[in-house]
Write a protein that holds these residues in place. Structure first.
Motif, PDB file in Angstrom:
ATOM      1  N   SER A 269       0.823  -1.206   0.000  1.00 47.57           N
ATOM      2  CA  SER A 269       0.000   0.000   0.000  1.00 47.57           C
ATOM      3  C   SER A 269       0.859   1.259   0.000  1.00 47.57           C
ATOM      4  CB  SER A 269      -0.938   0.003   1.208  1.00 47.57           C
ATOM      5  OG  SER A 269      -1.762  -1.142   1.218  1.00 47.57           O
ATOM      6  N   CYS A 271       3.983   1.576  -0.919  1.00 46.30           N
ATOM      7  CA  CYS A 271       4.731   1.701  -2.176  1.00 46.30           C
ATOM      8  C   CYS A 271       3.868   2.245  -3.306  1.00 46.30           C
ATOM      9  CB  CYS A 271       5.320   0.357  -2.576  1.00 46.30           C
ATOM     10  SG  CYS A 271       6.709  -0.172  -1.551  1.00 46.30           S
ATOM     11  N   ASN A 272       2.561   2.029  -3.203  1.00 41.81           N
ATOM     12  CA  ASN A 272       1.648   2.504  -4.235  1.00 41.81           C
ATOM     13  C   ASN A 272       0.966   3.817  -3.854  1.00 41.81           C
ATOM     14  OD1 ASN A 272       1.201   0.392  -6.602  1.00 41.81           O
ATOM     15  ND2 ASN A 272       1.599  -0.765  -4.722  1.00 41.81           N
TER      16      ASN A 272
END
Length: 456
Positions: A269, A271-272
């Motif tokens: 999550s 990282c995005n």
């Protein structure tokens, strides 16, 4: 079919043995020399209910084989990847074992194969793997996501009686071929794209972990307001929209899946670019439950450095010898830092635990031996043999104040109190007649402040 399973852990070995029982020719690849030697000698490297019989039958009839070489899987129509994906300290998932295994397959593949991912991987990993490795193969290698939902302790039953079989892939014929592997299992087959199948596993485990942390939060609030979590959880679980499973308050979740997968999904999550705050709270609550156990013991016993505490149960749950992320081990280390003398026992996990426990922890040969001379007892795993103890005999073995901290709310509270011991559960109100005379109660055990709501 000819099937290869890479990895002989809890998932891989169960899959290999059960597939051999279904009539397939299975080779299981294991690089750990010690584990491989046990398997080739006809011995299981870990305990899993019901697995020994299937394993022995498969080896006996020659449908289940073991090897250390990936080359042994080159004749297989289906290659299942079931290697470990441990968590790194920052929450990332270590995928090196998958990359290593798939790299060797790509280098040596001689004819088309289905590469089936059983290991838990982050959403999006499959597409990355196809572009990074599988596209380099000299023959077509088709990637499919086939997440497992096996619970340790009941993995064999879960294999044969799953709620659903999830298959992710973009080639219809390949998906249909994989589905035929499960032709003898009566369960709905749910097909989707690879990324969605990978997300199903993470989402399912995150939701179950959320239920556990939620009921632990309600339990902590119950202590503040004088309510009892047992009837509360039972009544809440009777709601068909909620269900009663995973609503058992206690020391929190452990094992190889929930801690790793919740942290892994949180990392994905982040990282995005998404802050998954609910999941962060789930992880925080779970970590805090261990500390609350320490606080309860300190509040009931006062000074801890001159006390002896018995910890019954080292496996992260009953029915397994797995101690990974076990709440008991975390609590033991917290108590050791306070100068507490620790005595432990577990019906199955003693050998595994002794590899991690400090030498000053006394490993007893049985339940009653572990209790001898202890000021307090902490039940950290709800093994059936702990619930039916002779509490009169327990009282004779222990020293005052003879505190029983029921970390799983699995013990007969009234019987324990009747026999003159002090009982404390999780999310259960402390009874005045059940308190030693010279204790300092933690804040959560004091008279609650009750607010009166007059408007919505």
């Amino acid at each position: 079919m000819r099937i290869a399973v890479i990895g002989a852990g809890y998932v891989g070995l169960v899959a290999a043995a059960c597939l051999s029982r279904s009539g397939h020719e299975v080779v299981c690849i294991e690089k750990d020399e010690g584990k491989l030697a046990e398997l080739q000698d006809g011995r299981l490297p870990f305990y899993e209910a019901g697995l020994a019989e299937i394993f022995t039958a498969g080896v006996g009839k020659g449908s289940l084989h073991f090897s250390s070489e990936v080359a042994a899987c080159l004749d297989a129509e289906v290659v299942m990847i079931a290697v470990g994906t441990p968590a790194r300290p920052d929450g990332r998932i270590d995928l090196s074992q998958i990359y290593g295994a798939v790299s060797r397959i790509v280098e040596q593949a001689r004819f088309p194969q289905l590469i089936v991912m059983k290991s838990t991987v982050p959403p999006g990993f499959g597409e990355n793997l196809k572009a990074r490795l599988l596209s380099r193969a000299g023959v077509p290698l088709t990637y499919l996501a086939n997440p497992e939902f096996l619970r340790e302790g009941s993995a064999v039953r879960d294999w044969y009686y799953p709620d659903r079989i999830v298959i992710g892939g973009d080639q219809e014929l390949a998906v249909a071929k994989l589905a035929r592997l499960y032709a003898d299992i009566d369960a709905p087959v749910v097909t989707m794209d690879v990324g969605s199948a990978e997300m199903v596993k993470y989402a399912a485990n995150a939701f179950l972990a959320t239920k556990i942390s939620f009921i632990n939060e309600i339990a902590n609030l119950c202590e503040l307001v004088g309510a009892d979590i047992l009837p509360v959880a039972r009544a809440v679980g009777m709601d068909r929209r909620i269900g009663g499973e995973f609503l058992q308050a206690g020391l929190g979740y452990g094992g190889s899946c929930f801690p790793k997968d919740t942290c892994g999904l949180d990392f994905v999550s982040t990282c995005n670019g998404y802050a998954f705050n609910l999941l962060k709270a789930v992880i925080e609550v779970n970590n805090r439950q261990r500390v609350l156990a320490l606080r309860k013991l300190r509040g009931m016993l006062g000074t801890l450095h001159d006390k002896t505490v018995c910890v019954l149960g080292l496996a992260f749950k009953p029915g397994t010898d797995d101690i990974r992320e076990s709440p008991a081990l975390d609590i033991i280390n917290l108590l050791l830092d306070e100068g507490v003398k620790i005595r432990v026992y577990d019906p199955l996990a003693m050998k595994n635990a002794q590899r991690l426990l400090p030498p000053e922890v006394y490993s007893a040969s049985g339940t009653m031996a572990a209790l001898e001379g202890c000021h307090a007892l902490l039940v950290a795993t709800a093994w059936p043999e702990f619930t039916g103890l002779d509490w009169t005999a327990v009282k004779e073995l222990m020293r005052p104040p003879r505190l029983v901290l029921d970390g799983r709310n699995c013990l007969p509270a009234e019987e324990i109190i009747k026999n003159g011991l002090v009982y404390q559960g999780v999310g259960r109100p402390a009874k005045p007649e059940n308190q030693p005379g010279n204790i300092i109660l933690p804040k959560s055990d004091r008279t609650p402040f009750r607010c009166q709501v007059t408007r919505c």
